[in-house]
Design a protein around this motif. Structure first.
Motif, PDB file in Angstrom:
ATOM      1  N   PHE A   1       0.846  -1.188   0.000  1.00  0.00           N
ATOM      2  CA  PHE A   1       0.000   0.000   0.000  1.00  0.00           C
ATOM      3  C   PHE A   1       0.882   1.238   0.000  1.00  0.00           C
ATOM      4  CE2 PHE A   1       0.826  -0.497   4.483  1.00  0.00           C
ATOM      5  CZ  PHE A   1       0.744   0.770   5.038  1.00  0.00           C
ATOM      6  N   THR A   2       0.296   2.351  -0.381  1.00  0.00           N
ATOM      7  CA  THR A   2       0.972   3.636  -0.405  1.00  0.00           C
ATOM      8  C   THR A   2       0.231   4.556   0.546  1.00  0.00           C
ATOM      9  OG1 THR A   2       1.643   3.333  -2.700  1.00  0.00           O
ATOM     10  CG2 THR A   2       1.640   5.587  -1.865  1.00  0.00           C
TER      11      THR A   2
ATOM     12  N   ASP B   1       5.840   3.844  -0.090  1.00  0.00           N
ATOM     13  CA  ASP B   1       5.255   2.584  -0.512  1.00  0.00           C
ATOM     14  C   ASP B   1       5.653   1.554   0.536  1.00  0.00           C
ATOM     15  OD1 ASP B   1       4.226   3.599  -2.925  1.00  0.00           O
ATOM     16  OD2 ASP B   1       6.169   3.359  -3.892  1.00  0.00           O
TER      17      ASP B   1
ATOM     18  N   LEU C   1      -5.219  -3.297   4.612  1.00  0.00           N
ATOM     19  CA  LEU C   1      -4.395  -2.375   3.837  1.00  0.00           C
ATOM     20  C   LEU C   1      -5.252  -1.363   3.095  1.00  0.00           C
ATOM     21  CD1 LEU C   1      -1.571  -4.712   2.514  1.00  0.00           C
ATOM     22  CD2 LEU C   1      -1.692  -3.388   4.640  1.00  0.00           C
TER      23      LEU C   1
ATOM     24  N   SER D   1      -4.445   2.603   2.763  1.00  0.00           N
ATOM     25  CA  SER D   1      -3.962   3.016   1.451  1.00  0.00           C
ATOM     26  C   SER D   1      -4.405   4.431   1.082  1.00  0.00           C
ATOM     27  CB  SER D   1      -4.470   2.029   0.396  1.00  0.00           C
ATOM     28  OG  SER D   1      -3.922   2.343  -0.860  1.00  0.00           O
ATOM     29  N   HIS D   2      -3.451   5.195   0.580  1.00  0.00           N
ATOM     30  CA  HIS D   2      -3.684   6.543   0.055  1.00  0.00           C
ATOM     31  C   HIS D   2      -4.325   7.476   1.078  1.00  0.00           C
ATOM     32  CE1 HIS D   2      -3.059   4.156  -3.584  1.00  0.00           C
ATOM     33  NE2 HIS D   2      -2.421   5.246  -3.975  1.00  0.00           N
TER      34      HIS D   2
END
Length: 83
Positions: free
Chosen positions: A10-11, A34, A65, A69-70
């Motif tokens: 995930f980022t 990341d 995740l 994420s984001h």
């Protein structure tokens, strides 16, 4: 001992804290990374030659995740104490 490991990526972003923090507006010091996450589940006994449903572990990790994420990790309740 038996174990299975699944991985996910995930980022996400976080803000710098401390002396190196960039001063400025609301986005000051924020940057992203990341992440690679390995989740291992272990047990001593098998049921029908299976530790547990591998796909169920993948789905659980993907769900977790997906929450991270984001986003800015500092705004997530699980990270609020360390952000």
């Amino acid at each position: 001992m038996y174990a299975i490991t699944v991985e996910g990526r995930f980022t996400a972003a976080h803000r710098h804290a401390g002396p190196g923090e960039v001063s400025g507006g609301a986005g000051a010091g924020i940057h992203g990374h990341d992440f690679l996450v390995l989740a291992t589940v272990a047990g001593e006994h098998l049921a029908d030659d299976v530790l547990l449903d591998f796909h169920a572990v993948e789905v659980a990790l993907e769900r977790l995740l997906g929450e991270l994420s984001h986003r800015d990790l500092g705004t997530h309740p699980d990270f609020a104490a360390i952000a």
